[in-house]
Design a protein around this motif. Structure first.
Motif, PDB file in Angstrom:
ATOM      1  N   LEU A 166      -4.285  -4.034  -4.900  1.00 27.10           N
ATOM      2  CA  LEU A 166      -3.728  -4.438  -3.611  1.00 27.10           C
ATOM      3  C   LEU A 166      -4.627  -3.966  -2.482  1.00 27.10           C
ATOM      4  N   SER A 167      -4.495  -4.609  -1.318  1.00 30.14           N
ATOM      5  CA  SER A 167      -5.247  -4.162  -0.147  1.00 30.14           C
ATOM      6  C   SER A 167      -4.526  -2.990   0.497  1.00 30.14           C
ATOM      7  N   GLY A 168      -5.204  -2.333   1.429  1.00 32.61           N
ATOM      8  CA  GLY A 168      -4.628  -1.155   2.084  1.00 32.61           C
ATOM      9  C   GLY A 168      -3.314  -1.465   2.771  1.00 32.61           C
ATOM     10  N   GLY A 169      -3.259  -2.595   3.463  1.00 32.63           N
ATOM     11  CA  GLY A 169      -2.040  -2.968   4.166  1.00 32.63           C
ATOM     12  C   GLY A 169      -0.901  -3.262   3.200  1.00 32.63           C
ATOM     13  N   GLN A 170      -1.246  -3.937   2.090  1.00 38.22           N
ATOM     14  CA  GLN A 170      -0.216  -4.240   1.085  1.00 38.22           C
ATOM     15  C   GLN A 170       0.322  -2.960   0.466  1.00 38.22           C
ATOM     16  N   ARG A 171      -0.587  -2.007   0.213  1.00 35.64           N
ATOM     17  CA  ARG A 171      -0.139  -0.737  -0.377  1.00 35.64           C
ATOM     18  C   ARG A 171       0.809  -0.015   0.563  1.00 35.64           C
ATOM     19  N   GLN A 172       0.483  -0.025   1.869  1.00 33.19           N
ATOM     20  CA  GLN A 172       1.356   0.679   2.805  1.00 33.19           C
ATOM     21  C   GLN A 172       2.719  -0.019   2.861  1.00 33.19           C
ATOM     22  N   ARG A 173       2.733  -1.339   2.704  1.00 30.49           N
ATOM     23  CA  ARG A 173       4.010  -2.060   2.636  1.00 30.49           C
ATOM     24  C   ARG A 173       4.791  -1.648   1.390  1.00 30.49           C
ATOM     25  N   VAL A 174       4.057  -1.463   0.290  1.00 28.72           N
ATOM     26  CA  VAL A 174       4.720  -1.031  -0.953  1.00 28.72           C
ATOM     27  C   VAL A 174       5.369   0.332  -0.747  1.00 28.72           C
ATOM     28  N   VAL A 175       4.609   1.258  -0.143  1.00 29.16           N
ATOM     29  CA  VAL A 175       5.132   2.603   0.068  1.00 29.16           C
ATOM     30  C   VAL A 175       6.352   2.561   0.995  1.00 29.16           C
ATOM     31  N   LEU A 176       6.271   1.712   2.022  1.00 33.08           N
ATOM     32  CA  LEU A 176       7.413   1.560   2.934  1.00 33.08           C
ATOM     33  C   LEU A 176       8.625   0.979   2.201  1.00 33.08           C
ATOM     34  N   ALA A 177       8.364  -0.037   1.377  1.00 34.92           N
ATOM     35  CA  ALA A 177       9.465  -0.663   0.632  1.00 34.92           C
ATOM     36  C   ALA A 177      10.141   0.361  -0.261  1.00 34.92           C
ATOM     37  N   ARG A 178       9.319   1.217  -0.918  1.00 35.53           N
ATOM     38  CA  ARG A 178       9.882   2.233  -1.801  1.00 35.53           C
ATOM     39  C   ARG A 178      10.724   3.227  -1.006  1.00 35.53           C
ATOM     40  N   ALA A 179      10.252   3.546   0.215  1.00 40.20           N
ATOM     41  CA  ALA A 179      11.000   4.493   1.037  1.00 40.20           C
ATOM     42  C   ALA A 179      12.312   3.874   1.527  1.00 40.20           C
ATOM     43  N   LEU A 180      12.294   2.553   1.744  1.00 40.72           N
ATOM     44  CA  LEU A 180      13.454   1.902   2.375  1.00 40.72           C
ATOM     45  C   LEU A 180      14.512   1.474   1.384  1.00 40.72           C
ATOM     46  N   ILE A 181      14.171   1.440   0.095  1.00 40.76           N
ATOM     47  CA  ILE A 181      15.074   0.810  -0.876  1.00 40.76           C
ATOM     48  C   ILE A 181      16.410   1.539  -0.979  1.00 40.76           C
ATOM     49  N   THR A 182      16.410   2.842  -0.663  1.00 38.77           N
ATOM     50  CA  THR A 182      17.669   3.590  -0.727  1.00 38.77           C
ATOM     51  C   THR A 182      18.387   3.617   0.626  1.00 38.77           C
ATOM     52  N   GLU A 183      17.921   2.812   1.584  1.00 39.73           N
ATOM     53  CA  GLU A 183      18.485   2.762   2.940  1.00 39.73           C
ATOM     54  C   GLU A 183      18.578   4.145   3.573  1.00 39.73           C
ATOM     55  N   PRO A 184      17.439   4.806   3.784  1.00 43.94           N
ATOM     56  CA  PRO A 184      17.457   6.164   4.342  1.00 43.94           C
ATOM     57  C   PRO A 184      17.911   6.153   5.797  1.00 43.94           C
ATOM     58  N   GLU A 185      18.482   7.281   6.213  1.00 46.17           N
ATOM     59  CA  GLU A 185      18.904   7.392   7.606  1.00 46.17           C
ATOM     60  C   GLU A 185      17.904   8.182   8.421  1.00 46.17           C
ATOM     61  N   LEU A 186      16.942   8.797   7.717  1.00 44.14           N
ATOM     62  CA  LEU A 186      15.867   9.498   8.414  1.00 44.14           C
ATOM     63  C   LEU A 186      14.559   9.159   7.703  1.00 44.14           C
ATOM     64  N   LEU A 187      13.552   8.803   8.507  1.00 44.77           N
ATOM     65  CA  LEU A 187      12.269   8.431   7.932  1.00 44.77           C
ATOM     66  C   LEU A 187      11.193   9.237   8.653  1.00 44.77           C
ATOM     67  N   VAL A 188      10.428  10.016   7.884  1.00 42.42           N
ATOM     68  CA  VAL A 188       9.305  10.725   8.495  1.00 42.42           C
ATOM     69  C   VAL A 188       8.031   9.996   8.104  1.00 42.42           C
ATOM     70  N   LEU A 189       7.318   9.508   9.103  1.00 41.97           N
ATOM     71  CA  LEU A 189       6.095   8.751   8.841  1.00 41.97           C
ATOM     72  C   LEU A 189       4.915   9.625   9.246  1.00 41.97           C
ATOM     73  N   ASP A 190       4.163  10.090   8.272  1.00 38.35           N
ATOM     74  CA  ASP A 190       3.044  10.983   8.551  1.00 38.35           C
ATOM     75  C   ASP A 190       1.754  10.169   8.622  1.00 38.35           C
ATOM     76  N   GLU A 191       1.307   9.884   9.806  1.00 36.38           N
ATOM     77  CA  GLU A 191       0.099   9.076  10.038  1.00 36.38           C
ATOM     78  C   GLU A 191       0.114   7.809   9.181  1.00 36.38           C
ATOM     79  N   PRO A 192       1.153   6.980   9.316  1.00 31.64           N
ATOM     80  CA  PRO A 192       1.289   5.852   8.375  1.00 31.64           C
ATOM     81  C   PRO A 192       0.231   4.777   8.548  1.00 31.64           C
ATOM     82  N   VAL A 193      -0.440   4.735   9.700  1.00 32.55           N
ATOM     83  CA  VAL A 193      -1.391   3.646   9.902  1.00 32.55           C
ATOM     84  C   VAL A 193      -2.821   4.136  10.091  1.00 32.55           C
TER      85      VAL A 193
END
Lengths: 285, 325
Positions: free
Chosen positions: B156-183
């Motif tokens: 996958l490309s870098g952008g696609q990978r970051q989408r994957v990581v985001l999707a994995r973080a979001l799948i449990t519907e979190p109420e708090l998200l810490v994004l450490d230099e995500p971009v």
């Protein structure tokens, strides 16, 4: 550069590797199904044909590999010995791998004093001449199949422990283990489901190094008479049994000796190849 | 509204033992207070080594605090058992800087996206089909082609990978998200895509976001409030406009001056002095500060309001009119 790669491709698999693979397949088949087809029982005696020479040295097809001092068929004994020796080496290698890997993971997971204790044990084990330890252990404990197997298993654990610890520490640095931890995954899940598949390639290469050594240790201890006990037989025990008659009946030592030599050599050759391939994979990234 | 995250007086330092002499102690986070409301994005900015990432890990309980408390979704993190902590992680997610490192190289990304549902069985996605449906939904939410789910991370490309990581973080519907230099690891065009995605998520999910970055332009696009960190302390905090447009702390102004711009004649202010040792007393920024006066070397500045929700930790913060000039 282009030329080099084409030459390499044209050469294909070296003949030594083909032979090694062929021999191992033969030995595995013999170990799996051989005893069922062996012409005689392990301890079946044919007094009329004591010290019968092998076929090519003037013997008959009744005993293709000749017979020993009490007329037991060497071919049948060899097939049974290969089965026992391979089984011991395989199980011994696996036991060492499991013990070492688990301890290596525990060391890398907990760090601190637990790691210090485990790594001290590793150093202790590595510094110990193992065959002396094995002789002492077999002298103290009742020498049976399981004791012997356990000792063979213990023989290589420290190398797996060291390797797995280093690989796990590396995996933790890679970040995927850390990411799973932050997702709330249980450590057991992270280790068994993610880290283990990632490090298995390196561990299996270590197993191919360890396997021939385990065969040699088993045959060595059986030769000394403290390994496999009669009425069972193993490659080392066959060599040991044949040793007094080496001048009258060299085949009693030559056939089992050749089996040991060819098997360990074959596994080593294939292991080298596997290691080269693993190195190429790691070099790619 | 009750905040999703409250941190009080957080302290954390790292020690390295030495055979002779005292340990090396590196204070990473020193007395941080912050709050994040649901649906709000708090940006944390500062130079590298200022303790941003350590703070992020403290907020999620991934690193124990030396002192101070973190309260997340009504749970005080230090008091929870390990099992309860793991359970709570379904509701608090971390997105790493390096998406390739955060993914297992030997599993298809689709499996990894759905894995939190297997980890958190109490969420009730018991059947294969329920998990597949939820996975479809997050793939849509992060605008990732479902075909890619069968691929391995390195395909996958870098952008696609970051989408994957985001999707994995979001799948449990979190109420708090810490994004450490995500971009930070992505190139600029992909950065814009991911930022757009994050904005959409913030609006739709109602989760509290902590956005850690060294890049003021990126923070300005996403954050509602900004906290500026220097050497483990928050030196200025307030609404994004207030902090970034009318910065009161000399360090914030220095940071802002370091952003390259296309205005003709504008020159990037560079600073060659790097001071390693902490000052014994007074303001920790004083050795680098152009406006430092005698009082700065002896008196410790406390974070205090300088108008509304805007607060600053500087003894001689200039007045608003002075900055506008």
């Amino acid at each position: 550069m282009v030329e080099v790669t084409t030459v390499r491709k044209a050469a294909g698999t070296p003949w030594s590797l083909r032979l090694a693979a062929g021999w191992l397949i033969l030995v595995l088949i013999l170990a799996l199904v051989g005893p069922a087809f062996a012409p005689y029982g392990v301890n079946e005696q044919d007094f009329a044909a004591r010290f019968a020479p092998p076929v090519l040295a003037g013997g008959t097809w009744a005993h293709p590999f000749g017979t020993d001092q009490i007329g037991r068929d060497l071919f049948s004994r060899l097939i049974n010995a290969i089965r026992i020796s391979l089984l011991l080496a395989l199980l011994g290698t696996l036991i060492g791998m499991v013990i070492g890997s688990v301890l290596g993971m525990i060391a890398a997971h907990f760090r601190g004093w637990i790691e210090d204790v485990i790594m001290a044990l590793v150093d202790f084990q590595a510094a110990l001449p193992f065959i002396i330890f094995a002789i002492a252990a077999l002298a103290v404990f009742e020498a049976g199949f399981w004791t012997f197997l356990l000792i063979l298993g213990i023989a290589g654990w420290e190398r797996y422990a060291r390797l797995v610890r280093a690989l796990v520490l590396q995996a933790q640095n890679d970040g995927y283990a850390d990411a799973l931890d932050s997702l709330g995954a249980h450590p057991v899940r992270i280790y068994l489901w993610h880290i283990l598949p990632n490090i298995f390639g390196a561990v299996s290469v270590q197993m191919t190094i360890n396997f021939p050594e385990t065969i040699l240790l088993e045959t060595g201890l059986s030769f000394l008479g403290i390994g496999i006990q009669p009425p069972h037989t193993s490659l080392g025990l066959l060599v040991s049994d044949g040793r007094p008659y080496i001048f009258q009946a060299i085949w009693l030592v030559a056939f089992p000796g050749a089996a040991i030599f060819l098997t360990t050599l074959s596994v080593s050759l294939l292991g080298d190849r596997a290691r080269d391939r693993a190195d190429i994979l790691t070099r790619k990234d | 509204m009750t905040p999703v995250l409250t941190a009080r007086k957080l302290h954390r330092s790292f020690r390295r033992h030495r055979l002779l002499g005292p340990d090396y102690v590196t204070p990473a986070v020193r007395g941080v207070d912050l709050e994040v409301e649901p649906g709000e994005c708090l940006g944390i900015v500062g130079e590298s080594g200022c303790g941003k990432s350590t703070l992020g890990r403290l907020l999620l309980g991934l690193l124990p605090t030396d002192s101070g408390t973190v309260t997340c979704l009504g749970n005080q993190l230090g008091d929870l058992s390990k099992a309860d902590m793991r359970r709570l992680r379904a509701k608090m997610a971390l997105v790493h800087q390096n998406p390739l490192g955060a993914l297992d190289p030997r599993r298809p990304v689709g499996d990894q996206i759905a894995e939190p549902l297997l980890i958190h069985r109490h969420l009730g996605y018991a059947s294969q089909s329920a998990r597949a449906a939820r996975k479809e939904a997050v793939l849509r939410a992060v605008a990732l082609d479902p075909v890619l789910a069968d691929r391995y991370p390195h395909r996958l490309s870098g952008g696609q990978r970051q989408r994957v990581v985001l999707a994995r973080a979001l799948i449990t519907e979190p109420e708090l998200l810490v994004l450490d230099e995500p971009v930070s690891a992505l190139d600029v065009s992909v950065q814009a895509q991911i930022l757009g995605l994050l904005k959409k998520l913030k609006a739709e999910s109602g989760a509290g976001l902590v956005f850690i970055s060294h890049d003021l332009r990126v923070v300005r696009q996403l954050a509602d409030r900004v906290a500026v960190m220097y050497r483990g302390q928050i030196v200025e905090q307030g609404s994004t406009e207030a902090v970034l447009d009318t910065p009161r702390h000399p360090y914030t102004r220095l940071l802002r001056g370091a952003v390259p711009s296309l205005v003709p004649g504008h020159r990037v202010k560079s600073e060659s002095r790097a001071i390693d040792a902490f000052p014994e007393a007074g303001c920790s920024f004083a050795p680098r500060c152009e406006q430092a006066r005698v009082g700065c070397r002896t008196e410790f500045p406390v974070l205090s309001s300088c108008g509304g929700s805007h607060s600053v930790a500087c003894l001689y913060a200039p007045a608003r009119e002075e900055i506008a000039r």
